[in-house]
Scaffold this motif. Sequence first.
Motif, mmCIF file in Angstrom:
data_model
loop_
_atom_site.group_PDB
_atom_site.id
_atom_site.type_symbol
_atom_site.label_atom_id
_atom_site.label_comp_id
_atom_site.label_asym_id
_atom_site.label_seq_id
_atom_site.Cartn_x
_atom_site.Cartn_y
_atom_site.Cartn_z
ATOM 1 N N ARG A 28 0.778 -1.203 -0.050
ATOM 2 C CA ARG A 28 -0.030 0.064 -0.084
ATOM 3 C C ARG A 28 1.030 1.313 -0.085
ATOM 4 O O ARG A 28 1.916 1.219 0.599
ATOM 5 C CB ARG A 28 -0.852 -0.080 1.211
ATOM 6 N N MET A 29 0.518 2.435 -0.693
ATOM 7 C CA MET A 29 1.164 3.296 -0.612
ATOM 8 C C MET A 29 0.476 4.632 0.417
ATOM 9 O O MET A 29 -0.638 4.696 0.179
ATOM 10 C CB MET A 29 1.388 4.212 -2.071
ATOM 11 N N HIS A 30 1.639 5.307 0.992
ATOM 12 C CA HIS A 30 0.932 6.195 2.097
ATOM 13 C C HIS A 30 1.645 7.472 1.479
ATOM 14 O O HIS A 30 2.722 7.769 1.368
ATOM 15 C CB HIS A 30 1.280 5.758 3.287
ATOM 16 N N LYS A 31 0.590 8.712 1.575
ATOM 17 C CA LYS A 31 0.799 10.039 1.279
ATOM 18 C C LYS A 31 1.661 10.598 2.361
ATOM 19 O O LYS A 31 1.606 10.172 3.615
ATOM 20 C CB LYS A 31 -0.420 10.928 0.885
ATOM 21 N N PHE A 32 2.649 11.368 2.229
ATOM 22 C CA PHE A 32 3.195 12.251 3.081
ATOM 23 C C PHE A 32 2.323 12.997 4.029
ATOM 24 O O PHE A 32 1.362 13.464 3.390
ATOM 25 C CB PHE A 32 4.438 13.130 2.303
ATOM 26 N N PRO A 33 2.545 13.294 5.103
ATOM 27 C CA PRO A 33 1.678 14.100 6.067
ATOM 28 C C PRO A 33 1.887 15.511 5.424
ATOM 29 O O PRO A 33 2.805 15.952 4.645
ATOM 30 C CB PRO A 33 2.462 14.219 7.343
ATOM 31 N N ASP A 34 0.838 16.477 5.376
ATOM 32 C CA ASP A 34 0.649 17.660 5.175
ATOM 33 C C ASP A 34 1.968 18.662 5.510
ATOM 34 O O ASP A 34 2.199 18.967 6.864
ATOM 35 C CB ASP A 34 -0.713 18.295 5.446
ATOM 36 N N PRO A 35 2.844 19.084 4.623
ATOM 37 C CA PRO A 35 3.755 19.822 5.224
ATOM 38 C C PRO A 35 3.698 21.182 5.759
ATOM 39 O O PRO A 35 4.238 21.739 6.656
ATOM 40 C CB PRO A 35 4.666 20.112 3.911
ATOM 41 N N VAL A 36 2.276 21.509 5.638
ATOM 42 C CA VAL A 36 2.007 22.936 6.189
ATOM 43 C C VAL A 36 1.249 22.611 7.716
ATOM 44 O O VAL A 36 1.719 23.132 8.659
ATOM 45 C CB VAL A 36 0.709 23.617 5.232
ATOM 46 N N LYS A 37 0.264 21.722 7.661
ATOM 47 C CA LYS A 37 -0.510 21.411 8.843
ATOM 48 C C LYS A 37 0.476 20.619 10.096
ATOM 49 O O LYS A 37 0.255 20.602 11.131
ATOM 50 C CB LYS A 37 -1.782 20.821 8.544
ATOM 51 N N GLU A 38 1.310 19.569 9.472
ATOM 52 C CA GLU A 38 1.887 18.648 10.158
ATOM 53 C C GLU A 38 3.450 18.660 9.664
ATOM 54 O O GLU A 38 4.098 17.636 9.459
ATOM 55 C CB GLU A 38 1.519 17.114 9.951
ATOM 56 N N LYS A 39 4.227 19.929 9.939
ATOM 57 C CA LYS A 39 5.516 20.206 9.446
ATOM 58 C C LYS A 39 6.371 19.430 10.248
ATOM 59 O O LYS A 39 7.226 18.668 9.533
ATOM 60 C CB LYS A 39 5.725 21.574 9.777
ATOM 61 N N GLU A 40 6.259 19.170 11.711
ATOM 62 C CA GLU A 40 7.511 18.334 12.228
ATOM 63 C C GLU A 40 7.081 16.849 11.803
ATOM 64 O O GLU A 40 8.257 16.127 11.861
ATOM 65 C CB GLU A 40 6.858 18.643 13.949
ATOM 66 N N LEU A 85 -3.068 4.220 8.719
ATOM 67 C CA LEU A 85 -1.962 4.466 9.414
ATOM 68 C C LEU A 85 -2.681 5.438 10.653
ATOM 69 O O LEU A 85 -3.292 6.162 10.526
ATOM 70 C CB LEU A 85 -1.112 5.461 8.761
ATOM 71 N N LEU A 86 -1.879 5.453 11.693
ATOM 72 C CA LEU A 86 -2.181 6.183 12.876
ATOM 73 C C LEU A 86 -1.818 7.637 12.779
ATOM 74 O O LEU A 86 -0.903 7.750 11.889
ATOM 75 C CB LEU A 86 -1.408 5.590 14.100
ATOM 76 N N CYS A 87 -2.258 8.643 13.440
ATOM 77 C CA CYS A 87 -1.911 9.961 13.023
ATOM 78 C C CYS A 87 -0.397 10.250 13.311
ATOM 79 O O CYS A 87 0.167 11.276 13.050
ATOM 80 C CB CYS A 87 -2.905 10.920 13.391
ATOM 81 N N THR A 88 0.112 9.426 13.963
ATOM 82 C CA THR A 88 1.434 9.578 14.526
ATOM 83 C C THR A 88 2.614 8.867 13.915
ATOM 84 O O THR A 88 3.717 8.818 14.189
ATOM 85 C CB THR A 88 1.716 9.404 16.032
ATOM 86 N N ALA A 89 2.170 7.952 13.012
ATOM 87 C CA ALA A 89 3.082 7.032 12.312
ATOM 88 C C ALA A 89 4.168 7.876 11.450
ATOM 89 O O ALA A 89 3.971 8.809 10.932
ATOM 90 C CB ALA A 89 2.243 6.428 11.234
#
Length: 151
Positions: A28-40, A85-89
């Motif tokens: 499965r392919m997972h997108k990167f977290p949003d660089p603006v909202k979840e920068k860290e 995925l968990l929101c902290t993955a």
Amino acid sequence: MYCCAINCSNNTKPSKPTLDPRTKQPVRMHKFPDPVKEKERCLRWIINLRRADLNLHNVKYKKVCSIHFDLSAYNCSSEIATSSLLCTAVPTIVHCKYPPKREINSRKPPAKRTIKEEEESEVEDTKSCDIKLEPPEPEIECPLIYLGEIS
């Protein structure tokens, strides 16, 4: 779609998909977290994937395959083929010379501290005390000196 992790050529092409060894199903392919909202978190993904060419501005359309995530990164670790995925993955399984450290939080949180009964009564005693204590005035001793008679 190809995985953007270093040394990974996994893809989801219908003609020749890569199988996840844990589920025996296509990765499965997972997108990167949003660089603006979840920068860290997005920065943590970039660092862990060991790709010097990735940054917050060019990860919008990049994806990472399920092989790079630990089972504990999914909502249901026994069904990662369908679980999200968990929101902290964060991807931690990377095949490179210096792989990232796995973030395992196996330590229990500290127990809540409570005030013992004896300490509680002492605290209550000090709260009910209305007396203001002032330092005592020092007693001054002056010797009497006889200067003679006054005329």
